[in-house]
Design a protein around this motif. Structure first.
Motif, PDB file in Angstrom:
ATOM      1  N   LEU A 189      10.378   1.349 -11.937  1.00 45.77           N
ATOM      2  CA  LEU A 189      11.011   0.032 -11.831  1.00 45.77           C
ATOM      3  C   LEU A 189      10.136  -1.050 -12.455  1.00 45.77           C
ATOM      4  O   LEU A 189      10.629  -1.942 -13.160  1.00 45.77           O
ATOM      5  CB  LEU A 189      11.283  -0.305 -10.357  1.00 45.77           C
ATOM      6  CG  LEU A 189      12.511   0.340  -9.719  1.00 45.77           C
ATOM      7  CD1 LEU A 189      12.625  -0.080  -8.257  1.00 45.77           C
ATOM      8  CD2 LEU A 189      13.785  -0.034 -10.475  1.00 45.77           C
ATOM      9  N   PHE A 190       8.838  -0.977 -12.181  1.00 42.47           N
ATOM     10  CA  PHE A 190       7.917  -1.979 -12.710  1.00 42.47           C
ATOM     11  C   PHE A 190       7.875  -1.929 -14.232  1.00 42.47           C
ATOM     12  O   PHE A 190       7.991  -2.960 -14.907  1.00 42.47           O
ATOM     13  CB  PHE A 190       6.523  -1.750 -12.121  1.00 42.47           C
ATOM     14  CG  PHE A 190       5.492  -2.730 -12.600  1.00 42.47           C
ATOM     15  CD1 PHE A 190       5.662  -4.087 -12.429  1.00 42.47           C
ATOM     16  CD2 PHE A 190       4.330  -2.280 -13.223  1.00 42.47           C
ATOM     17  CE1 PHE A 190       4.709  -4.999 -12.868  1.00 42.47           C
ATOM     18  CE2 PHE A 190       3.373  -3.178 -13.657  1.00 42.47           C
ATOM     19  CZ  PHE A 190       3.556  -4.529 -13.485  1.00 42.47           C
ATOM     20  N   LEU A 222       9.473  -3.905 -19.715  1.00 40.37           N
ATOM     21  CA  LEU A 222      10.073  -3.612 -21.016  1.00 40.37           C
ATOM     22  C   LEU A 222      11.385  -4.371 -21.205  1.00 40.37           C
ATOM     23  O   LEU A 222      11.618  -4.975 -22.257  1.00 40.37           O
ATOM     24  CB  LEU A 222      10.317  -2.109 -21.142  1.00 40.37           C
ATOM     25  CG  LEU A 222      10.989  -1.644 -22.447  1.00 40.37           C
ATOM     26  CD1 LEU A 222      10.116  -1.982 -23.646  1.00 40.37           C
ATOM     27  CD2 LEU A 222      11.278  -0.151 -22.393  1.00 40.37           C
ATOM     28  N   GLY A 223      12.234  -4.342 -20.197  1.00 42.25           N
ATOM     29  CA  GLY A 223      13.524  -5.002 -20.310  1.00 42.25           C
ATOM     30  C   GLY A 223      13.403  -6.502 -20.510  1.00 42.25           C
ATOM     31  O   GLY A 223      14.049  -7.083 -21.393  1.00 42.25           O
ATOM     32  N   VAL A 224      12.565  -7.132 -19.704  1.00 44.28           N
ATOM     33  CA  VAL A 224      12.381  -8.583 -19.836  1.00 44.28           C
ATOM     34  C   VAL A 224      11.746  -8.912 -21.180  1.00 44.28           C
ATOM     35  O   VAL A 224      12.148  -9.857 -21.866  1.00 44.28           O
ATOM     36  CB  VAL A 224      11.522  -9.126 -18.678  1.00 44.28           C
ATOM     37  CG1 VAL A 224      11.189 -10.602 -18.899  1.00 44.28           C
ATOM     38  CG2 VAL A 224      12.250  -8.945 -17.347  1.00 44.28           C
ATOM     39  N   GLY A 225      10.757  -8.125 -21.576  1.00 45.18           N
ATOM     40  CA  GLY A 225      10.093  -8.380 -22.853  1.00 45.18           C
ATOM     41  C   GLY A 225      11.027  -8.256 -24.032  1.00 45.18           C
ATOM     42  O   GLY A 225      11.032  -9.111 -24.939  1.00 45.18           O
ATOM     43  N   HIS A 271       0.831  -1.203   0.000  1.00 50.13           N
ATOM     44  CA  HIS A 271       0.000   0.000   0.000  1.00 50.13           C
ATOM     45  C   HIS A 271       0.868   1.258   0.000  1.00 50.13           C
ATOM     46  O   HIS A 271       0.533   2.247  -0.665  1.00 50.13           O
ATOM     47  CB  HIS A 271      -0.927  -0.009   1.221  1.00 50.13           C
ATOM     48  CG  HIS A 271      -2.006  -1.034   1.136  1.00 50.13           C
ATOM     49  ND1 HIS A 271      -2.852  -1.324   2.201  1.00 50.13           N
ATOM     50  CD2 HIS A 271      -2.394  -1.859   0.124  1.00 50.13           C
ATOM     51  CE1 HIS A 271      -3.704  -2.268   1.852  1.00 50.13           C
ATOM     52  NE2 HIS A 271      -3.444  -2.610   0.594  1.00 50.13           N
ATOM     53  N   ASP A 272       1.968   1.209   0.739  1.00 52.36           N
ATOM     54  CA  ASP A 272       2.873   2.355   0.768  1.00 52.36           C
ATOM     55  C   ASP A 272       3.558   2.571  -0.585  1.00 52.36           C
ATOM     56  O   ASP A 272       3.845   3.711  -0.965  1.00 52.36           O
ATOM     57  CB  ASP A 272       3.935   2.172   1.853  1.00 52.36           C
ATOM     58  CG  ASP A 272       3.353   2.205   3.270  1.00 52.36           C
ATOM     59  OD1 ASP A 272       2.264   2.782   3.444  1.00 52.36           O
ATOM     60  OD2 ASP A 272       3.995   1.633   4.182  1.00 52.36           O
ATOM     61  N   TRP A 273       3.834   1.471  -1.280  1.00 57.59           N
ATOM     62  CA  TRP A 273       4.501   1.575  -2.573  1.00 57.59           C
ATOM     63  C   TRP A 273       3.561   2.013  -3.692  1.00 57.59           C
ATOM     64  O   TRP A 273       4.014   2.524  -4.719  1.00 57.59           O
ATOM     65  CB  TRP A 273       5.109   0.229  -2.964  1.00 57.59           C
ATOM     66  CG  TRP A 273       6.247  -0.205  -2.106  1.00 57.59           C
ATOM     67  CD1 TRP A 273       6.840   0.486  -1.083  1.00 57.59           C
ATOM     68  CD2 TRP A 273       6.954  -1.453  -2.210  1.00 57.59           C
ATOM     69  NE1 TRP A 273       7.855  -0.246  -0.531  1.00 57.59           N
ATOM     70  CE2 TRP A 273       7.953  -1.455  -1.196  1.00 57.59           C
ATOM     71  CE3 TRP A 273       6.836  -2.571  -3.022  1.00 57.59           C
ATOM     72  CZ2 TRP A 273       8.827  -2.509  -1.014  1.00 57.59           C
ATOM     73  CZ3 TRP A 273       7.700  -3.636  -2.847  1.00 57.59           C
ATOM     74  CH2 TRP A 273       8.692  -3.609  -1.852  1.00 57.59           C
ATOM     75  N   ALA A 274       2.277   1.793  -3.535  1.00 60.24           N
ATOM     76  CA  ALA A 274       1.306   2.030  -4.601  1.00 60.24           C
ATOM     77  C   ALA A 274       1.377   3.465  -5.110  1.00 60.24           C
ATOM     78  O   ALA A 274       1.264   4.419  -4.338  1.00 60.24           O
ATOM     79  CB  ALA A 274      -0.102   1.725  -4.099  1.00 60.24           C
ATOM     80  N   GLY A 275       1.576   3.614  -6.401  1.00 60.17           N
ATOM     81  CA  GLY A 275       1.580   4.923  -7.023  1.00 60.17           C
ATOM     82  C   GLY A 275       2.876   5.698  -6.900  1.00 60.17           C
ATOM     83  O   GLY A 275       2.997   6.785  -7.482  1.00 60.17           O
ATOM     84  N   ALA A 276       3.855   5.161  -6.176  1.00 59.33           N
ATOM     85  CA  ALA A 276       5.138   5.862  -6.040  1.00 59.33           C
ATOM     86  C   ALA A 276       5.852   5.882  -7.390  1.00 59.33           C
ATOM     87  O   ALA A 276       5.851   4.890  -8.126  1.00 59.33           O
ATOM     88  CB  ALA A 276       6.003   5.181  -4.990  1.00 59.33           C
ATOM     89  N   ALA A 277       6.466   7.022  -7.688  1.00 56.13           N
ATOM     90  CA  ALA A 277       7.129   7.171  -8.991  1.00 56.13           C
ATOM     91  C   ALA A 277       8.216   6.125  -9.188  1.00 56.13           C
ATOM     92  O   ALA A 277       8.347   5.539 -10.281  1.00 56.13           O
ATOM     93  CB  ALA A 277       7.707   8.572  -9.121  1.00 56.13           C
ATOM     94  N   TRP A 278       9.005   5.855  -8.155  1.00 50.30           N
ATOM     95  CA  TRP A 278      10.089   4.879  -8.293  1.00 50.30           C
ATOM     96  C   TRP A 278       9.538   3.484  -8.555  1.00 50.30           C
ATOM     97  O   TRP A 278      10.126   2.710  -9.327  1.00 50.30           O
ATOM     98  CB  TRP A 278      10.979   4.887  -7.048  1.00 50.30           C
ATOM     99  CG  TRP A 278      10.306   4.421  -5.787  1.00 50.30           C
ATOM    100  CD1 TRP A 278       9.697   5.190  -4.851  1.00 50.30           C
ATOM    101  CD2 TRP A 278      10.169   3.055  -5.342  1.00 50.30           C
ATOM    102  NE1 TRP A 278       9.180   4.405  -3.835  1.00 50.30           N
ATOM    103  CE2 TRP A 278       9.463   3.099  -4.114  1.00 50.30           C
ATOM    104  CE3 TRP A 278      10.579   1.831  -5.856  1.00 50.30           C
ATOM    105  CZ2 TRP A 278       9.149   1.935  -3.402  1.00 50.30           C
ATOM    106  CZ3 TRP A 278      10.269   0.682  -5.143  1.00 50.30           C
ATOM    107  CH2 TRP A 278       9.565   0.738  -3.933  1.00 50.30           C
ATOM    108  N   ALA A 279       8.401   3.164  -7.922  1.00 51.08           N
ATOM    109  CA  ALA A 279       7.785   1.856  -8.131  1.00 51.08           C
ATOM    110  C   ALA A 279       7.257   1.736  -9.562  1.00 51.08           C
ATOM    111  O   ALA A 279       7.397   0.685 -10.205  1.00 51.08           O
ATOM    112  CB  ALA A 279       6.668   1.634  -7.129  1.00 51.08           C
ATOM    113  N   ASP A 280       6.628   2.810 -10.050  1.00 52.50           N
ATOM    114  CA  ASP A 280       6.129   2.802 -11.429  1.00 52.50           C
ATOM    115  C   ASP A 280       7.271   2.597 -12.421  1.00 52.50           C
ATOM    116  O   ASP A 280       7.173   1.769 -13.342  1.00 52.50           O
ATOM    117  CB  ASP A 280       5.420   4.122 -11.741  1.00 52.50           C
ATOM    118  CG  ASP A 280       4.095   4.264 -11.021  1.00 52.50           C
ATOM    119  OD1 ASP A 280       3.565   3.242 -10.551  1.00 52.50           O
ATOM    120  OD2 ASP A 280       3.587   5.406 -10.934  1.00 52.50           O
TER     121      ASP A 280
END
Length: 207
Positions: A110-111, A116-119, A99-108
């Protein structure tokens, strides 16, 4: 007459047996080569399909194609790729953390970079070891967010978990590790050319 014919019959049967003995190894080698080629194509196809899964997730979340991400809610429209999913976590030991990570710029970032990288790595057939590590880490976090072992959510409602351990996140992780292990980038990919690059030859973890 019959007595004299027996040696001829024996000789007649010996010639085919000697020819067969000479061709058996070649036939076996051909079968082994065909089986090896078939496995290479199967793994290459699996690699491309899995790569498309990651690339499509990235594109849909970025541009909002109206599938998992509604139109106008994409990343380019100001939407958050992680907020909806992480804020909806309702079970597991990391519920409050997610919940704390939700919407954080760094989380967005990295995700999305992970998707993209794996794909791209899977599609091109390069850097499969890095893709396996990054993809497995992503799948592990998503597995923890859904927390399949739980029978009930935090509010007491049924979790509707279909399996207490093995779900599609673990299947994807296993596929990524397998593709990296067998070197699946060499067929229908740039794996061979990538492996010959000097900096890759010196750093085998980049394969």
């Amino acid at each position: 007459m019959a007595v004299h014919d027996h040696p001829h019959h024996h000789l007649g049967f010996r010639f085919p047996s000697r020819r067969g003995a000479g061709t058996a190894p070649a036939s076996a080698d051909g079968s082994a080569a065909a089986a090896t080629a078939t496995r290479a194509y199967v793994f290459a196809g699996l690699r491309l399909l899995t790569g498309f899964v990651f690339l499509w997730a990235f594109l849909d979340k970025t541009f909002g194609f109206g599938y998992a991400t509604r139109s106008g809610k994409g990343w380019v429209d100001g939407g958050s790729p992680t907020e909806g999913f992480l804020s909806g976590v309702a079970v597991g030991p990391m519920e409050s953390t997610f919940h704390d990570w939700a919407g954080a710029a760094w989380a967005d970032w990295l995700f999305m970079l992970g998707l993209l990288g794996v794909g791209l790595a899977l599609t091109a057939g390069i850097g499969l070891r890095l893709a396996a590590v990054a993809g497995t880490a992503m799948m592990a976090l998503m597995w923890m967010a859904e927390w399949p072992p739980a029978r009930h959510l935090s509010d007491g409602s049924a979790s509707m978990s279909t399996n207490p351990f093995a779900d599609y996140h673990l299947v994807y992780a296993a596929v990524l590790v397998t593709l990296a292990t067998v070197g699946a980038g060499a067929t229908w990919g740039l794996g061979k050319a990538w492996a010959r690059l000097p900096f890759v030859s010196r750093n085998r973890w980049l394969l």
